[in-house]
Scaffold this active site. Structure first.
Site, mmCIF file in Angstrom:
data_model
loop_
_atom_site.group_PDB
_atom_site.id
_atom_site.type_symbol
_atom_site.label_atom_id
_atom_site.label_comp_id
_atom_site.label_asym_id
_atom_site.label_seq_id
_atom_site.Cartn_x
_atom_site.Cartn_y
_atom_site.Cartn_z
ATOM 1 N N LEU A 186 0.825 -0.989 -0.084
ATOM 2 C CA LEU A 186 -0.121 -0.109 -0.045
ATOM 3 C C LEU A 186 0.864 1.315 -0.114
ATOM 4 O O LEU A 186 2.240 1.430 0.343
ATOM 5 C CB LEU A 186 -1.057 0.050 1.272
ATOM 6 C CG LEU A 186 -0.423 0.056 2.677
ATOM 7 C CD1 LEU A 186 -1.588 0.543 3.637
ATOM 8 C CD2 LEU A 186 0.460 -1.087 3.261
ATOM 9 N N CYS A 187 0.257 2.461 -0.217
ATOM 10 C CA CYS A 187 0.837 3.664 -0.207
ATOM 11 C C CYS A 187 2.184 3.652 -1.316
ATOM 12 O O CYS A 187 1.850 3.455 -2.555
ATOM 13 C CB CYS A 187 1.188 4.006 1.206
ATOM 14 S SG CYS A 187 1.267 5.877 1.168
#
Length: 289
Positions: A186-187
């Site tokens: 993620l991110c």
């Protein structure tokens, strides 16, 4: 003190020349004392011997285009909340870094009143301080008797240092794809997917995959204006992934998560809770484990 009274200038890091933490103003906007963890637990967890490999960055400093250094690492909520879900669902987690040196956390982003995150930090503290060396275990990870059912790579800008060029990371990700394993990130974590194209861009393993990632527009815009970083990045994660053939499914930061085959990605710290829940749900429903 109100947000408007806080400085938007990056804060010098006293441990390193020309290095900076995010500004006080940016942290007042980005860092919450609690995550959106909703109390989900798994009373009937997995009982087998398969486990997850978490690959964390051991890099504290990321050089900006202007020569300044951003004092970064792994984002705490993005790291610890998905790990909580995987662990609570019954899957042990091994932590590895490229060197075997301690994993670096962006402690300035710690949700200091989030009991679940803090308990997960305490549970894995020894592993975070003394992780496995990925380069030493990569053959075991990808071997015929591998104990791993998936790999997790959290965000934080620190993942952009060395991991996208790592042959070991490339080997693990290609093994995961070829053996129908779970890949969770993620991110800025999806920067790790670039490792599969480090030697030959035409061999990028995630062509056609849908990917959720931190928006480049925030790194080039708001993160500069509010003093989150001390300069522009040398390269942008979403831009590189898209150029190699991945399909970026978001252009903003809303907590969006997406699953494409067994690649699970989320857009930001806001996605930590929902990404962890989605992965845990699918792991527990997987009859092959």
């Amino acid at each position: 003190m109100s947000n408007k009274e806080l400085s938007n200038k990056p804060v010098p890091d006293r441990a390193e020349e020309n290095a900076f933490f995010p500004s006080d103003y940016s942290l007042s906007l980005y860092v919450a004392k609690k995550t959106d963890y909703d109390g989900t637990t798994y009373p009937n967890p997995y009982k087998g011997d398969k486990k997850f490999l978490a690959i964390l960055t051991d890099e504290r400093y990321l050089e900006m285009a202007n020569g300044k250094y951003f004092s970064t690492g792994n984002h705490p909520a993005e790291t610890l909340l998905p790990m909580f879900y995987i662990d609570n669902a019954g899957f042990n987690i091994d932590i590895a870094t490229l060197s075997g040196n301690p994993a670096k956390l962006e402690c300035w982003a710690m949700p200091t009143e989030d009991e679940t995150v803090l308990k997960t930090l305490a549970k894995f503290r020894e592993q975070l301080k003394h992780p496995l060396n990925l380069n030493e275990i990569v053959d075991q990870v990808t071997g015929p008797d591998s104990p791993y059912v998936g790999v997790f790579i959290p965000g934080g800008h620190g993942v952009m240092a060395k991991i996208p060029e790592s042959k070991a990371v490339s080997k693990v990700l290609n093994w995961a794809l070829q053996n129908d394993k779970y890949i969770v990130s993620l991110c800025h974590g999806p920067a790790a997917l670039l490792a599969t194209a480090a030697e030959k861009p035409e061999d990028f393993s995630f062509k056609g995959y849908k990917v959720c990632v931190f928006p480049d527009s925030l790194d080039t815009g708001a993160n500069q204006e509010i003093g989150y970083m001390p300069g522009q990045l040398k390269w942008l994660v979403a831009e590189k992934l898209k150029k190699l053939g991945a399909e970026i499914v978001n252009d903003d930061m809303t907590g969006k998560v997406i699953k494409d085959r067994k690649l699970y990605t989320g857009d930001s710290p806001l996605a930590s809770n929902n990404l962890g829940k989605l992965v845990a749900k699918d792991l527990l429903a997987d009859s092959s484990l």
